[in-house]
Structures are given as C-alpha cells and as structure tokens.
Scaffold this active site. Structure first.
Site, PDB file in Angstrom:
ATOM      1  N   CYS A 227     -78.355 -83.452  49.007  1.00  0.00           N
ATOM      2  CA  CYS A 227     -78.511 -84.158  47.725  1.00  0.00           C
ATOM      3  C   CYS A 227     -77.569 -85.319  47.514  1.00  0.00           C
ATOM      4  CB  CYS A 227     -78.413 -83.186  46.563  1.00  0.00           C
ATOM      5  SG  CYS A 227     -76.768 -82.511  46.317  1.00  0.00           S
TER       6      CYS A 227
ATOM      7  N   SER B 182     -47.468 -75.190  36.897  1.00  0.00           N
ATOM      8  CA  SER B 182     -48.191 -74.053  36.351  1.00  0.00           C
ATOM      9  C   SER B 182     -47.275 -73.349  35.351  1.00  0.00           C
ATOM     10  CB  SER B 182     -48.561 -73.099  37.484  1.00  0.00           C
ATOM     11  OG  SER B 182     -49.399 -72.097  36.999  1.00  0.00           O
TER      12      SER B 182
ATOM     13  N   HIS C 282     -53.625 -68.371  31.981  1.00  0.00           N
ATOM     14  CA  HIS C 282     -52.689 -67.264  32.190  1.00  0.00           C
ATOM     15  C   HIS C 282     -52.410 -66.515  30.903  1.00  0.00           C
ATOM     16  CE1 HIS C 282     -51.781 -67.988  36.388  1.00  0.00           C
ATOM     17  NE2 HIS C 282     -51.683 -69.279  36.135  1.00  0.00           N
TER      18      HIS C 282
ATOM     19  N   CYS D 237     -74.715 -76.052  50.862  1.00  0.00           N
ATOM     20  CA  CYS D 237     -74.857 -77.108  51.877  1.00  0.00           C
ATOM     21  C   CYS D 237     -73.846 -78.220  51.693  1.00  0.00           C
ATOM     22  CB  CYS D 237     -76.288 -77.645  51.910  1.00  0.00           C
ATOM     23  SG  CYS D 237     -76.632 -78.951  50.723  1.00  0.00           S
TER      24      CYS D 237
HETATM   25  C1  LIG Z   1     -52.307 -75.431  43.222  1.00  0.00           C
HETATM   26  C2  LIG Z   1     -52.182 -75.398  41.729  1.00  0.00           C
HETATM   27  C3  LIG Z   1     -52.580 -74.280  41.015  1.00  0.00           C
HETATM   28  C4  LIG Z   1     -52.452 -74.237  39.639  1.00  0.00           C
HETATM   29  N1  LIG Z   1     -52.964 -73.188  38.966  1.00  0.00           N
HETATM   30  C5  LIG Z   1     -52.890 -73.164  37.611  1.00  0.00           C
HETATM   31  C6  LIG Z   1     -53.496 -72.135  36.875  1.00  0.00           C
HETATM   32  O1  LIG Z   1     -54.187 -71.289  37.429  1.00  0.00           O
HETATM   33  N2  LIG Z   1     -53.314 -72.084  35.549  1.00  0.00           N
HETATM   34  C7  LIG Z   1     -52.578 -73.012  34.903  1.00  0.00           C
HETATM   35  O2  LIG Z   1     -52.416 -72.900  33.694  1.00  0.00           O
HETATM   36  N3  LIG Z   1     -52.039 -74.047  35.568  1.00  0.00           N
HETATM   37  C8  LIG Z   1     -52.190 -74.157  36.904  1.00  0.00           C
HETATM   38  N4  LIG Z   1     -51.663 -75.205  37.589  1.00  0.00           N
HETATM   39  C9  LIG Z   1     -50.987 -76.238  36.848  1.00  0.00           C
HETATM   40  C10 LIG Z   1     -51.973 -77.196  36.172  1.00  0.00           C
HETATM   41  O3  LIG Z   1     -52.986 -77.568  37.072  1.00  0.00           O
HETATM   42  C11 LIG Z   1     -51.234 -78.418  35.707  1.00  0.00           C
HETATM   43  O4  LIG Z   1     -50.156 -78.011  34.916  1.00  0.00           O
HETATM   44  C12 LIG Z   1     -52.065 -79.350  34.860  1.00  0.00           C
HETATM   45  O5  LIG Z   1     -53.305 -79.649  35.453  1.00  0.00           O
HETATM   46  C13 LIG Z   1     -51.303 -80.628  34.630  1.00  0.00           C
HETATM   47  O6  LIG Z   1     -52.090 -81.509  33.899  1.00  0.00           O
HETATM   48  P1  LIG Z   1     -51.540 -82.932  33.542  1.00  0.00           P
HETATM   49  O7  LIG Z   1     -52.480 -83.523  32.596  1.00  0.00           O
HETATM   50  O8  LIG Z   1     -50.136 -82.826  33.128  1.00  0.00           O
HETATM   51  O9  LIG Z   1     -51.484 -83.706  34.914  1.00  0.00           O
HETATM   52  P2  LIG Z   1     -52.637 -84.501  35.673  1.00  0.00           P
HETATM   53  O10 LIG Z   1     -53.890 -83.782  35.628  1.00  0.00           O
HETATM   54  O11 LIG Z   1     -52.093 -84.870  36.995  1.00  0.00           O
HETATM   55  O12 LIG Z   1     -52.801 -85.800  34.816  1.00  0.00           O
HETATM   56  C14 LIG Z   1     -51.896 -86.876  34.934  1.00  0.00           C
HETATM   57  C15 LIG Z   1     -52.677 -88.151  35.011  1.00  0.00           C
HETATM   58  O13 LIG Z   1     -51.779 -89.221  34.843  1.00  0.00           O
HETATM   59  C16 LIG Z   1     -52.252 -90.320  35.559  1.00  0.00           C
HETATM   60  N5  LIG Z   1     -51.141 -91.243  35.778  1.00  0.00           N
HETATM   61  C17 LIG Z   1     -49.942 -90.967  36.319  1.00  0.00           C
HETATM   62  N6  LIG Z   1     -49.190 -92.090  36.349  1.00  0.00           N
HETATM   63  C18 LIG Z   1     -49.921 -93.064  35.826  1.00  0.00           C
HETATM   64  C19 LIG Z   1     -49.701 -94.447  35.592  1.00  0.00           C
HETATM   65  N7  LIG Z   1     -48.549 -95.030  35.886  1.00  0.00           N
HETATM   66  N8  LIG Z   1     -50.689 -95.179  35.046  1.00  0.00           N
HETATM   67  C20 LIG Z   1     -51.857 -94.599  34.723  1.00  0.00           C
HETATM   68  N9  LIG Z   1     -52.117 -93.309  34.915  1.00  0.00           N
HETATM   69  C21 LIG Z   1     -51.166 -92.548  35.460  1.00  0.00           C
HETATM   70  C22 LIG Z   1     -52.778 -89.686  36.818  1.00  0.00           C
HETATM   71  O14 LIG Z   1     -53.743 -90.531  37.415  1.00  0.00           O
HETATM   72  C23 LIG Z   1     -53.361 -88.375  36.322  1.00  0.00           C
HETATM   73  O15 LIG Z   1     -54.758 -88.471  36.123  1.00  0.00           O
HETATM   74  C24 LIG Z   1     -51.827 -75.298  38.967  1.00  0.00           C
HETATM   75  C25 LIG Z   1     -51.456 -76.431  39.688  1.00  0.00           C
HETATM   76  C26 LIG Z   1     -51.672 -76.496  41.047  1.00  0.00           C
HETATM   77  C27 LIG Z   1     -51.374 -77.737  41.769  1.00  0.00           C
END
Ligand SMILES: Cc1cc2nc3c(=O)[nH]c(=O)nc-3n(C[C@H](O)[C@H](O)[C@H](O)COP(=O)(O)OP(=O)(O)OC[C@H]3O[C@@H](n4cnc5c(N)ncnc54)[C@H](O)[C@@H]3O)c2cc1C
Lengths: 502, 424
Positions: free
Chosen positions: A453, A344, A51, A448
C-alpha cells in the site's frame, strides 16, 4: 493585544501545554516544531504506557512522582475527550527472586506515598491465574490496575487538533535557532522561517531542551540520549499478555516490558543504553540492543513467538536530564518557562506538566480567564478495523471510498487516508509524507509493512498535495520516495545532464 | 462487461491472479456459477508488473510477458461467463456450514456478504520485508521490496533511485536488478546469503552478467545507514560461513541510495487462518488434500496462496485443479471420506504439496528441494516410486505425477509417503 505564548516543541508535552493554554482568554498561543509533523520527536518512539506513579521516589524525584500520578489521572479524562486509542489494561510488576519481592514492597510503599490507588501485591498463583503464560519463575507481582497504554503519536495529533480547534497556531518545519532576550525578558524567537515575537516561550524541546535553554542564557542540566529498542510482532503472533508486564525495576530503567500494544500487537522493549550527548539523532536499531531485549523479555515471557513473526523493530531516545528529574516552571529569564527534562514517564506526565506551565504563567502575573467557549472534545478518524461487519458495510454503502481498502493488513480505506491528509493540512503539515498518514491511520504498519500500500499512499498524497509522485516523502524533505519519473536517468544521459531535481 | 454480484454462488474465487483466473474460468467452463473477486483495478494479480518475458511456456505452449499472459487468461475468464468484482477486498470468509460459506467483501461498488457453496482462495503472496530478514540500522527512505519497486516503476512511473543494491538473487531479484539497469540506474550489486544464486542460470547470465552487475554470494545485508530523516546512504554487508553465521571482521559498506529486498514470498494466510485452516509450516500455506481442499471443508487453495511457485504455469494449473475439486465437492455434497495418506518432506526436501492423498486419483505432487543436487534420485518412499532427475535446485519446483495405485500402496504401510532426494 493579548500575551503571545510560543511553545517550542510539538511533542506530547508541547502539545499538552498548547491545549491547556488554549483554554484562556487573552493568550495567543503558537506551537513551533522543526519536524514536518507533530509528535515526531521522543513522543514518536516509546512504550506508550500511562504509568501508574509508583516508580518514582518522591524524595529524590519529586516532580516525576507528583506529575506522573497526576498525569495518569488526567489521561483517564483526556483519552475520552480526545478520542485517543487506548487500553486501561493494568500492569503487573513481576518479581522472580526473594530480594526482588522486597523491591515490590518498596514500590507499593512509594505508590502509597504518591497517592496511587488500588495497588496490591499478588502471590504466584494469582499472578499465574491472571497471566497463564507468565514465567513459572514468578514469585509475586505488584498489580497496578490504573496503568494504561495509549498510541503516543495519535495522542499527540489528537491534542494538537483540539488545540488548533481552539485557536492555537502551528508552525511546522520551523527550527528555532535563537531566543531573543532583552532586559532579562523574552522578546521572541529567531527561526528558520524568520522572527517570531513572543512574550512567553515555553521550552518543550525534548532532547534539545538544554540547547534551547542555552539560546536564552538559561541554566539547564545537560540532556543525554538514552536509547531503547523494541521488537513488534505480527498481529497473529502470540501468546499475548492481557496486562502490561514489567520486571522489577533497576536504578536506570523500568526494564524490558512485555505488552500487547494498543493496536493489538505483541511488543517487547526497551533496553536502556546511554549514548554520547551528540547522538541525539541516533534512532537506528542495533543487533546488540535488540538481542538484549529479546533475552530480557524471555525471562518474563518464555513463550516468545518465532523471529519470523517479527514485523518491525524500532528505537527511541529518552532525554535524560542530569539530576534525573523533570525541569518545569519559571526561570531566571522572565517569560522563559521550562517544560522539559522529559525522560520517562514524560508521556504520562505531559498533561500534568502542562498544568504546571499554566501555573507558572499565573506566577508571572499573567491573568488567565477561561474562554466562554472552549471545545473540550475532538473525534478521531473512524477506523474501519475497529468496526463490526455490519457497520463496515453500512459505511461503505454510504460512502464508496469507505469501501476501497488501501492497506489490507490494517483495513485502512481510501476515505481514512483522505481524512488523514485533510487533518495533516489542518495542523499545518506542508510536506506530504507517508509517515504522517501511517501515524494517523495505521496504514503500512501491518504484516506486510507497506509493500502493497505504500505506493497507493504515494498516489493519493501526490494528488492531494499537487506534487509528482516521486516528490512524496517517507518522512519529510530529503526522504523522497523516488528520484524522478522512470526515464529520468536515461534522459539525463542522452543530454549529458544530471537527472531531475529532488 | 457488467457483472452481477448479489445472490448465492456455486463458487467464489478470491484473487484474480493467474491461479484465481484459471480457477474461475475452469469452474465456469464446467457450468458453475462463479464470482471472481480481486483487490486490483484490473485482473492479473502480480502479472501486470512483470513486463519481462518467460510466462506460459508450459501452460499455454508459448512464451509471453506477464501482461500478455494475464490478458490471455482474462479473455478466457470473460468468455466463460465469470462475474467479476474488482477493486474489492475480502477481509473475511465466514463459516456457516461445511456446505455454505459467506464471503465478506468491501468495495466501492458492492459491500456485503456473498453466500457460496465453495470458495477458492487464490489471494497470492506477500513479499518478505526488511525486518523479517534482519536488516537493522536507520529507518530511512529508499528501502523497498522487489515487487513494490517494480510496481513503482511499471505501474506508477516512478524511478525509486540511482544507485541500487538488491538483496536476494532469486529470479525476481535478478530481474529487478536488470530492470533498474535498463532505466540507467547503477546496480551496485546483488547480494545472496547462500553460496549459490537463488534463481535460474539463464537469469544469472541475462540479467546480471550481460549488464555487468556483480553477484555477491555468501553475504548478507545487516544494516542500512542514512542520516536523520533522509534516504539510504550506505548498506552494511557481512560475509557468512557455511552455517550462514556472520563471519566477524568481514563487514564492508556499500554506497547506495536504494536497497531492494527480494527475499522471497510468504502465502497470504490471514483469511484462511481466521477460518481455522491448518497451516503447513514448511510451505507457509494451508495443508490441502489432493483436490487442493484445505482442512476447512469447501475451501480450496491455489497458486502462491497455496505454495510459492516459481512458474506461473504451476499456479494456473493449481487453479484448474482447485476448480475441479470444488466442482466435485459441489456435485457430491463434500469430498468423500477416506483414510488419507500423508505426504511429507524427508531427506533433502523442503516442502511437499498436497499434504493429503486419497489414492482414488492420480495427483500432481509439487516439491522443493533443500539444496542443489546433480543426478538426483527422487524417492517417494511408501509409494514405491523413484524418479531420476538430471539436476534439482531449490529455485525450481519439482513436479511429479503420483498414480492412484502408487498412493494406495502406502495405505497398507504407514499411511505415509515421504519425499526424499539423494545425489548420484
Ligand atoms: C524508549 C522510550 C520509552 C519510553 N516509554 C515511556 C512510557 O512508556 N511512558 C511514559 O510516560 N513515557 C515514556 N517515555 C518518555 C516519553 O516518551 C517522553 O517523556 C515524551 O515523549 C517527551 O515528550 P516531549 O514533548 O517532551 O519531547 P518530544 O516529543 O521530543 O518533543 C520535542 C519536540 O521539540 C522539537 N524541537 C526541539 N528543538 C527544537 C528547535 N530548536 N526548534 C524547533 N523545534 C524543536 C523537536 O523536533 C520535537 O518534536 C519513553 C521514552 C523513550 C525514549
């Protein structure tokens, strides 16, 4: 002995933290995730947009406002260093009616305050000249050229590979079940694979960040899942926009986007549906949500392709923290550092959040000195589909496996699959799964959807991991592709016993 | 057999299934220099995974299994002196001129462009998958297409599941259902959205009734459910009305660990589309003339890449026709110009092939009806032809011969022949 930092959560945020911290002398950095591979939480299913930083109100959500704009700037560098598939396509926020135009002006003003360059309101004619298939109802649009798109899982994989190259250790299929705190200081983590000592724990647990904070006795706003659903069309389906198209935003969401995602498919979504707090695993698609997306997208892009050209639908869950802003930095427990509340634009902000975590370590009095040798770059698996014909032929003549096409729709060769498997191993993947290969190569995600694959991937994964083919999984333990060899049930019946173990 | 790959060809056949093998063999038997390219490690296309009988009754005059039928054609290909390139993918065919094409090939053994005078595109079809037929819900393991499930079992020796729900009652769906039953799996049902089975009555009896597999008509699977990163646990079904709309309140759930989608095939069109060939929305394949030449001169199509066939015999026959068309193209420097007569589907007819008729030759017309009709009257309006058929069904391709003279009648009229089917 150095300082042991354990980052919980190998999403894009945790990965970014690990990479940033891998730069410093005297830190021993571990990255822990319950999933079988990195980037499989919220980071797997989202819009993939970097963004611009004009959406977030700096008065109400100061962290979002600051870290989004900064994250956008950093991503411009990171995609080059880490060879992440991306496009800097820019975005148009489209206004349809009179009062929507006023909304554009306030976005422009916010963007100005957040330091976003090159924003401009374009009038109807210019908007239509930029995107001839845009709705005729457009009155004006905010043109934001700094907006881009990345492949979110491939980005996370890239960051982790580079972090591992710089000494970070990854522990997958390792669920954190408790945080040991003594005398107000973090001591370590209870995990499904035993105790992990830690001086510092970084909470990058995405949807479950509130639960992790609870384990440490740290106060944290509740996180609610907010679902967003998407449609993806076949590569051949169009018309496709050149830029990311947003409607004017509402208070809860930036609205349903129409975009050509990084691998060249038209994609529409997401809607925003609040789910109960216990629905953090609910990433199924619903007819209602998808219809809403279709309708909204049609308002911006009336010439949507026919439904039969849809190749996939998916859903993602935003971790919506009460209060609405990111939660980043030190807490009342020494050594428990938050990098969470990542609704987000968390994907965009991830690198900036990581810098804040580094600053939090400095605040704790941990001395950070840059390593003399730190590898800033990492190369992606070279995709045959991105090459010109001459190069494809050259590669195949040098390496026969670059000539064996496994995934026909996306032209993924056996070499790319084998390289993906090697890289899965390098970041600690233990369970062979098709999705791990899919996210690294694009195999099975074309026209597909893998019906040709998938079974070839099963064959290669089985061979490389030394498991029987039916033991290969789609996405980790419990999702095995088969129940045994083809005669397993007949054998079971004749001996009166059950079939094979899964 | 050692094959030469390099050098210019008269004909390159893309795809080594029944249509491609028949095309390559026929072309070589006519003295042409032919290269046959296929992605598989062996010839046969989808035939090797079809281990049930029912192949070749018309074309070879005897009933064989898929692999047997493939073996027959493969020997003929070899005897005719066709050069083979297997394990080879054609991502693109390059237009050089109306008389010259470059077939681009990637393979472990040879990668590069093969120049050729004519191309016969017989790359077959792909299966429609879950997302195309609107199965929503969770993204869990255990959802396969029918061909994929067959390949898992019969080529790789993997049993996909224990409790299986099949979506789609075409012949393929019913045969796969029986295949699972034969391996001791419980087939909980075959679900069909139409009010009648999609495949042959013979298969309803031999594949379903004989194995006590329930057939659920006028139903559709709307979602699969499973937990987290696991496997399918349930499928959600709903009844549909005559308009195929969901009937509210009729949702039921069926326990199963596997959902096999057998919802029909779609011709593989990427290469032809890139070449600029016109695609017929009704067949999903290219628009062709009575030599089976596409709208790209020198590029011919046959088999499921042309139109989805229910009989391998028709696919092989189209391969031969395409080979004859290619031979004529090469001999005359192109298909002669003419005022083509358009053949199109009308009342009660879903699709017709070929779409353009010259009136210079007799032609086999393939068509598919929209719904089952007893005592059917098939009219080829414009050609002044009528045929009576005891029964026509969407599952079975209708094939009739149109004489050159009949086609020419349309040249004085609207230059159009419309295929229509009426009952009684
Ligand atoms: C529909 C949607 C659209 C979005 N669009 C955008 C966008 O266009 N641009 C943008 O900037 N952001 C966007 N976002 C937001 C963005 O995707 C998130 O902010 C970002 O991916 C968060 O990353 P994270 O590493 O915090 O979380 P995650 O990717 O969820 O990583 C957290 C990890 O922690 C692990 N975990 C949790 N608890 C434990 C535990 N107790 N023990 C071990 N492991 C654990 C989980 O397994 C997970 O892999 C969007 C989100 C959604 C859902």
């Amino acid at each position: 002995m150095g300082v042991r930092v354990v980052v919980v959560g190998a999403g894009v945020v945790g990965a970014s933290v690990a990479r940033v911290l891998s730069r410093y002398e005297g830190l021993e950095v571990h990255l822990v995730d319950a999933n079988p591979d990195v980037g499989w939480g919220v980071s797997k299913a989202n819009t993939g947009i970097v963004h611009g930083g004009y959406d977030d109100d700096p008065d109400r959500f100061p962290l979002r406002a600051e870290l989004c704009a900064l994250g956008n700037e950093i991503w411009h560098r990171w995609v080059e260093e880490l060879d992440v598939p991306h496009t800097w396509s820019g975005a148009l926020v489209v206004a349809l009616e009179g009062d929507q135009r006023r909304e554009l002006e306030s976005l422009l003003e916010r963007g100005r305050r957040n330091g976003v360059p090159e924003l401009r309101i374009v009038e109807r004619e210019e908007a239509l000249a930029m995107e001839p298939n845009l709705t005729q109802e457009v009155e004006a649009a905010l043109w934001a050229p700094t907006v881009g798109q990345i492949h979110p899982v491939r980005a996370t994989v890239a960051i982790v590979e580079n972090a591992v190259d710089n000494g970070v250790r990854v522990h997958l299929e390792t669920e954190v079940r408790g945080v040991k705190v003594e005398g107000g200081e973090v001591r370590g983590l209870e995990t499904s694979r035993g105790f992990l000592e830690a001086d510092v724990v970084v909470n990058a647990a995405g949807l479950r960040a509130d639960e992790l904070a609870d384990m440490a006795g740290v106060e944290f706003p509740r996180i609610r899942p907010r679902r967003g659903e998407y449609w993806i069309f076949d590569r051949s389906a169009g018309p496709k926009p050149r830029r990311v198209l947003f409607p004017t935003p509402t208070p809860t969401s930036k609205g349903v986007v129409v975009t050509t995602e990084v691998s060249g498919h038209l994609m529409i979504g997401p809607n925003a549906e609040d789910l109960p707090p216990d629905a953090k695993g609910d990433v199924g698609n619903t007819a209602k949500g998808l219809e809403e997306v279709w309708e909204r997208a049609g308002e911006l892009w009336p010439r949507l392709p026919p439904r039969r050209l849809v190749i996939r639908t998916f859903a993602g869950l935003r971790p919506e923290p009460e209060g609405g802003d990111f939660v980043v930095g030190n807490t009342e427990v020494w050594g428990f550092v938050n990098a969470a509340g990542t609704r987000s634009p968390g994907l965009t902000a991830a690198p900036a959040i990581a810098l804040r975590v580094r600053d939090a370590l400095v605040e704790l009095g941990i001395e950070l000195r840059e390593k003399g040798e730190w590898k800033a770059t990492r190369r992606d698996i070279e995709s045959t589909i991105d090459l010109g014909w001459r190069e494809r032929v050259e590669r195949a003549r040098d390496d026969p496996l670059r000539g064996r096409v496994v995934c026909r729709c996306n032209l993924v060769t056996e070499r790319e699959v084998l390289e993906a498997i090697e890289r899965m191993r390098a970041v600690g993947v233990r369970t062979p799964s098709i999705d791990s290969v899919k996210f690294r190569t694009g195999a099975t995600s074309g026209t597909c959807q893998g019906s040709f694959c998938r079974v070839r991937l099963v064959e290669l994964l089985a061979r490389e991991f030394g498991v029987p083919p039916w033991g290969v999984t789609l996405k980790g333990r419990g999702s095995e592709v088969g129940v045994g060899d083809v005669k397993v049930l007949l054998r079971g019946a004749s001996t009166g016993g059950e079939g094979s173990e899964e | 057999m050692r094959s030469r790959v390099e050098g210019r060809r008269d004909v390159v056949v893309v795809g080594g299934g029944p249509a491609g093998m028949a095309a390559a063999a026929r072309a070589a038997e006519m003295g042409l220099d032919v290269l046959l390219v296929d992605e598989g490690r062996r010839l046969g296309g989808i035939l090797p995974q079809c281990i049930h009988p029912g192949f070749g009754v018309h074309y070879l005059g005897e009933e064989l299994t898929g692999p047997e039928f493939a073996q027959r054609l493969a020997s003929r290909v070899e005897d005719a002196g066709v050069d083979l390139l297997l394990d080879a993918h054609v991502p693109e065919v390059r237009w050089i001129s109306h008389a010259e094409k470059g077939v681009r090939v990637l393979s472990p053994g040879f990668s590069g462009e093969v120049r050729t005078g004519a191309v016969i595109y017989a790359a077959g079809a792909r299966e429609r998958h879950r997302f195309e037929i609107g199965i929503l819900g969770d993204r869990v393991a255990g959802v396969y297409t029918a061909g994929e499930a067959q390949t898992m079992m019969d080529v790789y020796g993997i049993l996909p599941g224990r409790r299986v729900l099949v979506v789609g009652s075409g012949d393929v769906g019913m045969i796969v259902a029986r295949r699972f039953a034969l391996e001791g799996a419980e087939v909980v049902g075959v679900v069909e959205i139409m009010p009648y089975p999609g495949g042959l009555t013979r298969n309803v009896v031999q594949c379903l009734e004989d194995f006590d597999i329930p057939l659920l008509l006028s139903h559709r699977v709307v979602a699969v459910r499973g937990r987290g990163r696991g496997r399918v646990e349930r499928a959600v079904l709903v009844r549909v009305d005559e308009g195929l709309r969901d009937v509210p309140g009729t949702e039921t759930e069926v326990e199963c660990d596997t959902v096999v989608v057998s919802a029909g095939l779609v011709p593989r069109m990427e290469v032809l589309r890139e070449l600029g060939a016109l695609i017929d929305q009704a067949t999903g394949g290219p628009m062709v003339n009575d030599r089976l030449e596409t709208t790209v001169p020198g590029v011919f199509a046959a088999g499921n890449a042309l139109v989805i066939n229910d009989l391998v015999d028709h696919a092989a026959e189209q391969g031969e026709q395409a080979a004859e068309g290619a031979a004529e193209f090469l001999r005359r420097g192109g298909i002669p110009a003419t005022d083509w007569v358009k053949l199109r589907p009308g009342e009660g007819v879903k699709l017709t092939v070929p779409q353009l008729l010259s009136g210079e030759r007799d032609v086999w017309v393939y068509l598919r009806v929209a719904r089952p009709v007893r005592n059917a009257r098939l009219s080829l309006r414009g050609a002044g032809k009528e045929v009576r058929l005891p029964v026509v069904r969407p599952a079975e391709m209708v094939r009739v011969k149109l004489m050159a003279g009949e086609v020419r009648r349309a040249k004085v009229g609207g230059r159009e022949v419309v295929a229509e089917v009426y009952g009684g």
